[in-house]
Each structure stands twice: as structure tokens, then as C-alpha cells.
Design an enzyme around this catalytic site. Structure first.
Site, PDB file in Angstrom:
ATOM      1  CD1 TRP A 134      -2.446   1.663   0.587  1.00 51.04           C
ATOM      2  CD2 TRP A 134      -1.899   1.776   2.645  1.00 51.04           C
ATOM      3  NE1 TRP A 134      -3.188   2.765   1.245  1.00 51.04           N
ATOM      4  CE2 TRP A 134      -2.849   2.780   2.401  1.00 51.04           C
ATOM      5  CE3 TRP A 134      -1.381   1.919   3.991  1.00 51.04           C
ATOM      6  CZ2 TRP A 134      -3.075   3.854   3.328  1.00 51.04           C
ATOM      7  CZ3 TRP A 134      -1.854   2.614   4.915  1.00 51.04           C
ATOM      8  CH2 TRP A 134      -2.728   3.720   4.749  1.00 51.04           C
ATOM      9  CG  ASP A 216      -2.843  -2.652   6.803  1.00 51.03           C
ATOM     10  OD1 ASP A 216      -4.210  -2.507   7.102  1.00 51.03           O
ATOM     11  OD2 ASP A 216      -2.235  -1.789   6.023  1.00 51.03           O
ATOM     12  CE  LYS A 252     -10.423   0.368  -0.127  1.00 51.87           C
ATOM     13  NZ  LYS A 252      -9.833   0.966   0.913  1.00 51.87           N
TER      14      LYS A 252
END
Length: 411
Positions: A134, A216, A252
Site C-alpha cells: 500500500w 494490516d 471498504k
């Protein structure tokens, strides 16, 4: 004119946001945005989950709610339910009271708060991130005080798969107390996840080398469509008694992108270690955002603590997951039907919102300039930006750039 006190250089643009701005300014009728990491319907529109609409209506009518400050740790009902969603309701860590969490400002805030704690209080200064990862990991870790950010191999560009041997070699050579940033599921940006057996091997190396796993976990439900299946990695580490931090995001899977709903879970060896860690995290958060916003966290807490709403939410998550799977299938089939050179099996093998296409920077640039198809220069595309209406246009454009645009080593 007198000079300014603000003597600084203009910073480079943040790629993903610059792409969105360019897309918004583009007047081409066939433009396509495959850059930003947000779900879109088959009409190409943002989707407010029906269960979120329901809860927001309830909240608007509830006269007992107010806008008072939350505590530093956030909404207790949110933290407890979110933690159970990640590590499992029957987790031994819960029974033994060696887990706690703090509500954060999005998944980014959770990563930052956790990184601050590891750097400032544990004095860990070396962190490892996957190649690629990311785009914000490096900046967040640097801001938290990590002095050395190293890479472990992950994506094999030539074979379009995980370089597991390279990854293991890099982890085995990592020094004691190095922090290893792991993606819990639906790896961003590649969409390629390790198998359960490979995760077992990774965990063994982390244990033997005395490394610290920082997970994560931003896409629960977006990998397989099943919340429990997607939590396998997190639960494996917790159930095997690893001390770990887990950065959760509900951007999300709830579609709450601008509400910034995150949770940092602390799993320690003892209840006393958790108590001490949380006391330090409260001080860290006081300096960062003091206390979290309420609205998004209240929505998530309401859903996760109501069986009927939870059922509705799971159906909403499945709707999003099924559309992503359909777009993967269609893109793969159309690229194969066109005779596009190279292997494209990885499009279907990858999971989650993103596909790491294998397109190079020159090909990505050509897609933007010639076809008004916006994507990151590393070839990552958001599968949600594809629709049944634009899939042929995108597939034909990819075919053209693969056939006619070669790589430029200067880019």
C-alpha cells in the site's frame, strides 16, 4: 513583495488522488476510473450499503443521541464487536483478557497509532514492507519514527505470482525485533494472498527470528466474501499465541470511506501487558486526534451488535464480492478472446478489490493518454471500476497497449 516564512518546496502529488482529480476534469465520454480504491456499482456509481441507510435513518430519529466527545478509546460497543469480528468470538485471547483495542481514524490511523507505539515505546526502528505494498505504508512508518524501512520480496512480475521463496529468504535474514507489516487478506496492491500452508511457514520464521507481526487488515469480506474465511490469517497468529497488533478498517466492507472508521487491536501475552500498552496508546492518541469521530463507528457498532442487521450486512458484502468476481471473470475471458499476449490467469487468481495487471508504466500511461482509462503507474486497477458497459472498451485498450507499447526503463 516580502518573502514568506513558508519557505518550502512544492511536494509531489499523491498519485491516487491526482488520478481522481484528472479523471474528474476529463470530459471524454468513455473515460474510466480504475484508480481509486472504492466500490462502484455496475452503473459506475458509489454505493451506500442498504444496511447503512437503515441504521442512519434510525440514528437520525433517535433523540437520545448527541454530539458529545467520545472517550479516547472510542465507542466500547464498536471496539468489542470489531475485535470479535477479527479474532473470533471464541478466541482464547478474549477469555484470558489479553486483548483490547482503540477506535481509530480509519485504517490509516490504526497503522499510525500502532507504528507510533512500536517505535516510541518498544524502540523498534526497523520495519519490513512487501514489494509492492500500500502506497502509504512507508510514509506512515517514517512519520512514526522508524529509521529504516526495508522490503521483503512478494510479487514476481515475470511469473505474475507471489515470490514466496524470496519472501521467506528476506524474512529469515531480518534482524530480531524487526516489525513485519503483513496484509491480512486481499493484499494491496497485488490481490495475491499466500496459502494457509505458506502462512504457517511465515509464522514459524517470525517466531524463530523473534520478529514482530503487524497485520494490516483492511479488506475483511472482500477476499472470499466470507468474513470468517478472510480472518484466517489474523486468527492463526492470535490462536498460536503471537503478540501482535492488528489494524482494522471498515472503509471498504461498510462503504464508509469518508467516515474514517478504524480499530487497532492489541493482542499481548498477558492481561497486564495489555493494560500497560493501552495506557501508552491513550497518550499517543491524545497527541494525534484526541478522540475519534462518532458517526461511522456508531453505524458499525449498531450493525455488528444486531443479528438481523448483521445478516443484512453480510448479504451486502456478498453483493460487492460477487460483482468483483464477475468483473475478474469477464476481463480474463475478453483478454483471452482477443488473443492478448502473456498470461492473464492471475486476474482470476487474485482476490479483493484490486488486480495487479502486470502492465508496465509506459502501458499505464498510454491507457490514460490515449484511452482515458485511469490507473496507477504500477499497473494496479480497481476491479470495481469495471462494468458490463465498459469492459469491452477496457479489454480492447489493454490489448492495444500490450501489443504496441514496450517498457521504458527510465519510467
Amino acid at each position: 513583495m516580502a518573502g514568506s516564512r513558508f519557505e518550502c518546496e512544492i511536494a509531489p502529488p499523491i498519485e491516487v488522488f491526482a488520478l481522481t482529480a484528472a479523471y474528474n476534469d476529463d470530459t471524454h465520454p468513455n473515460k474510466v476510473n480504475l484508480g481509486v480504491g472504492a466500490y462502484r456499482t455496475d452503473e459506475g456509481r458509489p454505493w451506500v450499503l442498504p444496511v447503512v441507510r437503515t441504521v442512519e435513518s434510525q440514528m437520525a430519529a433517535d433523540q437520545t443521541l448527541n454530539h458529545e466527545y467520545l472517550g479516547i478509546q472510542g465507542i466500547p460497543d464498536f471496539r468489542q464487536a470489531a475485535t470479535k469480528l477479527a479474532i473470533g468470538e471464541d478466541s482464547s485471547a478474549l477469555v484470558q483478557q489479553r486483548v483490547d483495542s482503540v477506535q481509530c481514524v480509519g485504517g490509516t490511523g490504526a497503522v499510525r497509532a500502532g507504528a507510533d507505539f512500536l517505535s516510541q515505546k518498544c524502540k523498534y526502528k526497523i520495519a519490513y514492507i512487501s514489494t509492492p505494498t500500500w502506497g502509504n505504508h512507508t510514509m506512515v512508518l517514517q512519520a512514526a519514527g522508524f529509521t529504516e524501512i526495508r522490503n521483503y520480496r512478494y510479487w514476481d512480475q515475470e511469473r505474475r505470482c507471489i515470490d514466496f521463496e524470496g519472501m521467506m529468504e528476506d524474512l529469515q535474514n531480518a534482524p530480531e525485533n524487526a516489525v513485519i507489516i503483513l496484509h491480512g487478506c486481499a493484499h494491496n496492491p497485488t490481490g495475491m494472498d499466500c496459502t494457509h500452508k505458506q502462512w504457517e511457514e511465515i509464522a514459524e520464521v517470525i517466531k524463530d527470528r523473534k520478529l514482530f507481526p503487524f497485520i494490516d487488515f483492511a479488506y475483511q469480506g472482500f477476499s472470499s466474501g466470507d468474513l470468517d474465511k478472510d480472518a484466517w490469517v489474523v486468527r492463526y497468529f492470535v490462536n498460536n499465541n503471537f503478540e501482535t497488533l492488528i489494524a482494522q478498517s471498515f472503509s471498504k466492507n461498510f462503504g464508509l470511506y469518508n467516515e474514517r472508521v478504524g480499530n487497532l487491536i492489541v493482542v499481548a501475552a498477558t492481561d497486564d501487558a495489555v493494560t500497560r500498552t493501552m495506557s501508552q496508546l491513550k497518550l499517543i492518541i491524545r497527541k494525534l486526534w484526541s478522540n475519534p469521530p462518532n458517526h461511522g463507528g456508531r453505524i458499525v457498532a449498531t450493525v455488528l451488535n444486531n443479528p438481523a442487521l448483521m445478516k443484512d450486512w453480510k448479504e451486502n458484502v456478498k453483493t460487492m464480492g460477487d460483482r468483483i468476481l464477475l468483473m475478474r471473470k469477464l476481463l480474463f475471458e475478453k483478454l483471452k478472446a482477443l488473443g492478448t499476449p502473456g498470461t492473464w490467469d492471475h486476474v482470476c487468481k487474485q482476490t479483493g478489490m484490486f488486480s495487479f495487471t502486470g502492465l508496465n508504466a509506459c502501458q499505464a500511461k498510454e491507457l490514460i493518454t490515449k484511452y482515458h482509462i485511469y490507473l496507477l503507474k504500477n499497473g494496479r486497477i480497481n476491479m470495481c471500476g469495471l462494468t458490463t458497459k465498459n469492459i469491452d472498451y477496457v479489454a480492447n485498450a489493454i490489448y492495444d497497449v500490450v501489443m504496441n507499447v514496450k517498457d521504458d526503463p527510465k519510467l
